[in-house]
Design a protein around this motif. Structure first.
Motif, short mmCIF file in Angstrom:
data_model
loop_
_atom_site.label_atom_id
_atom_site.label_comp_id
_atom_site.label_asym_id
_atom_site.label_seq_id
_atom_site.Cartn_x
_atom_site.Cartn_y
_atom_site.Cartn_z
N TRP A 28 41.21 47.43 29.58
CA TRP A 28 39.81 47.15 29.86
C TRP A 28 39.55 46.38 31.13
O TRP A 28 38.80 46.90 31.92
N LEU A 29 40.52 45.54 31.44
CA LEU A 29 40.45 44.68 32.49
C LEU A 29 40.59 45.46 33.71
O LEU A 29 39.97 45.57 34.77
N GLY A 30 41.66 46.42 33.70
CA GLY A 30 42.23 47.37 34.72
C GLY A 30 41.06 48.40 34.81
O GLY A 30 40.80 48.42 36.16
N GLU A 31 40.63 48.93 33.84
CA GLU A 31 39.32 49.81 34.10
C GLU A 31 38.24 49.31 35.02
O GLU A 31 37.51 50.10 35.51
N ASN A 32 38.03 47.93 34.65
CA ASN A 32 36.64 47.30 35.33
C ASN A 32 37.22 46.51 36.47
O ASN A 32 36.25 45.95 37.10
N GLY A 33 38.50 46.92 36.78
CA GLY A 33 38.69 46.27 38.34
C GLY A 33 38.83 44.81 38.20
O GLY A 33 38.37 44.19 39.35
N ILE A 34 39.20 44.06 37.00
CA ILE A 34 39.23 42.85 36.96
C ILE A 34 40.51 42.18 37.25
O ILE A 34 41.45 42.82 36.33
N PRO A 35 40.96 41.30 38.14
CA PRO A 35 42.28 40.96 38.49
C PRO A 35 42.82 39.98 37.52
O PRO A 35 42.01 39.36 36.99
N PHE A 36 43.92 40.32 36.88
CA PHE A 36 44.72 39.28 35.81
C PHE A 36 45.93 39.10 35.90
O PHE A 36 46.87 40.28 36.61
N CYS A 37 46.74 38.21 35.24
CA CYS A 37 48.01 37.98 35.37
C CYS A 37 48.26 37.67 33.74
O CYS A 37 47.50 37.43 33.08
#
Length: 196
Positions: A120-129
């Motif tokens: 979901w983070l990836g689909e919404n373009g939210i950077p994460f580690c």
């Protein structure tokens, strides 16, 4: 500062780093370890203790954001829905968010809820580690194998390359310097860009 609505979060133009994970992943312990404060974030044997968006200002120049966990064991469906709403509101609306750290217990095989949340983070373009927690509970060879399993599982999906990951242990202070250096490096770029 603690809030249940994104609109009431601090209005300062400082970079924010959000910490989130399943209940009982060791999030409060990690936050206390990073900030070198024993009880900044409340630790509890009872999952789902964090039920608000908690902002901690660090050194006057960035915010550490403690978010409610996802996948509670013992909260009502109505509460769960509310938590999920302000978690998603935060990620979708918060312009100050620079990066989120998704905490994963290194002792367990990849969990569906974690994989779905990262997707979901990836689909919404939210950077994460990814932050692997509780590394002190395993031998180095097992840690390496479990991280590899996790990364391979991610790459089976829609990922071209795996997100940055950190291996941590709150009790042994493993990964503290690496995480703080990573945040400091991003902040340096952020403030240079802001001034420029």
């Amino acid at each position: 500062m603690s809030n249940s609505k994104v609109t009431q979060c601090p209005n300062e133009p400082l970079p924010e780093y959000a910490f989130i994970g399943r209940s009982n992943v060791g999030k409060s312990s990690l936050i206390n370890m990073l900030t070198d404060r024993k009880s900044l974030a409340k630790t509890s044997g009872k999952p789902g203790k964090t039920q608000l968006i908690n902002h901690f200002k660090i050194n006057g120049n960035w915010f550490l954001v403690d978010l409610p966990g996802y996948g509670y064991a013992k909260v009502s469906k109505k509460s769960k829905k509310t938590f999920q709403k302000y978690i998603t509101d935060y990620f979708e609306q918060r312009k100050q968010l620079i990066c989120s750290f998704v905490l994963v217990d290194i002792r367990h095989e990849p969990q569906k809820i974690d994989m779905e949340f990262m997707e979901w983070l990836g689909e919404n373009g939210i950077p994460f580690c990814i932050v692997f927690t509780k590394a002190d509970k395993l031998k180095p060879a097992v840690i390496e194998r479990n991280v590899k399993t996790y990364i391979n599982k991610l790459l089976e999906g829609a990922w071209e390359e795996a997100p940055q990951n950190f291996i941590t242990s709150s009790s042994k202070k493993i990964g503290r310097e690496e995480l703080l250096h990573y945040i400091a490096d991003i902040n340096t770029g952020f403030f240079t860009q802001t001034k420029g």
